[in-house]
Write an enzyme that holds these catalytic residues in place. Sequence first.
Site, PDB file in Angstrom:
ATOM      1  N   ASP A  49       0.862  -1.170   0.000  1.00 18.08           N
ATOM      2  CA  ASP A  49       0.000   0.000   0.000  1.00 18.08           C
ATOM      3  C   ASP A  49       0.909   1.234   0.000  1.00 18.08           C
ATOM      4  OD1 ASP A  49      -2.514   1.369   0.203  1.00 18.08           O
ATOM      5  OD2 ASP A  49      -2.033   1.776   2.298  1.00 18.08           O
ATOM      6  N   ASP A  54      -0.089   5.280   0.773  1.00 14.18           N
ATOM      7  CA  ASP A  54      -0.245   6.300   1.809  1.00 14.18           C
ATOM      8  C   ASP A  54      -0.351   5.637   3.176  1.00 14.18           C
ATOM      9  OD1 ASP A  54      -0.413   8.821   2.830  1.00 14.18           O
ATOM     10  OD2 ASP A  54      -2.266   9.379   1.817  1.00 14.18           O
TER      11      ASP A  54
END
Length: 340
Positions: A24, A26
Site C-alpha cells: 500500500d 499512503d
Amino acid sequence: MTNGRDEAAGAGALLGGYDTLLLDLDGVVYLGDHAVDGAPEALELARKEGVRLAFVTNNASRTPGAIAEHLRRLGVTAASEDVVTSAQAAARLVAEHVPPGSAVLVVGGTGLRVAVRSHGLRPVTTALDAPAAVIQGIWQGLSYGLLAEGALAVRQGAWFVAANGDTTMPTKKGELPGNGAMSRVIAAAAGVEPVVAGKPEPPLHRESVIRTGAKRPLIVGDRLDTDIEGATRAGVDSLLVLTGVTGPLELLTAGPEHRPSHIAPDLSGLHAPAADVHRQDSGWTCGGWTATWKDGHLDIDGGGDPVDGLRAACAAAWEAAGDGRADEDAVKAVPATLGF
C-alpha cells in the site's frame, strides 16, 4: 531460485519467506508529500535482495506513471510497471465481461480512461453511446452531468463497476468523500449495486499477482479494512505497519478477517527476524513481554520493545475473542502500559 531470487537472500529476516511485496502507499511508503522515515532505504534493500516490489493502490484517478513519478521524487525507485491501481483491476474486470472494443462510460479521470483504453475498450462520456459498462472512480472533476449519464446507462442495462468502495479518502483538509460515497449516487438512482474492484475485494489482488507473477506474496499495509482484510480474503500473509491509520487499540479488537500475520513499527520490520510469538502456561510471550487474558481483561507485563508487547497482547486478545472481537473496555489499558 524463484523468479530470479536467491533463496538465501534475507535469510533469517521476515522478508526471507516471500518473493513479492504488494505495498500500500499512503501510510506505508509515504504520508502525503513526504516519505515515511526509512521507507525508501528499506525498500531499496528489499530490491537488492531480489524481492519484487509492487505498489498497490485503490486510487483510480492517477495513472501508474504519475504515481511512479511521485514515488521517485520521494527517493523510492519505481517505474510505471511497478504500480498497480484499482483502475487497472476494474478495467480488466470489465474487459473480461464485455466484447472487445465495447464502449465503456467512464465516470472518472485520466487514470481510469487510460486503463480502459489499454484493454482495447472505448471510453465514452454519454449514455447515448449505448455503453456495455459503466466504470466509476474518484476524480476531482466529477460532475453531476457525468454521474447522471452513468445512472442513465446503468438503468439501460450497462454493467456497473466501481474502482473501489472507499467511503472516504484522506487529504490535507481531512477525510473527504471517496469513491464509495460517490458511487452511491448512481447506485441509488439506478437501483443497481456496483461490482467493486479495489481492496479488499479480490480483483485488485488478482491484478497484482498477474502483473508481478508473485508466488509467495506479502501484502503490506496500514489499514485493517482494506489491506489486511484483502490479504485474508486472498489467503496470503500480511504485514501491518504502524505508520498509518491503524493504532494498537484497533489491532487488539480486530476480528478474524482483520488480523495481520505480522506487525511491525514500519518497513524496517521487513529486515528484522520474524517475531517469536508463542504460547506458554503463563500466557502469550514475545520478547520481554507476557500477555495474559484473565477475569475478562487483558494484562501485559514485562519490558523491552513495545511492539513486541503489542504482538503478545494481540495474540492473547485474539485467542480469547475467537471468531469474535475483544471488548474494547477489556483491552484499552494495554496501549498506555506499552507506551503507545
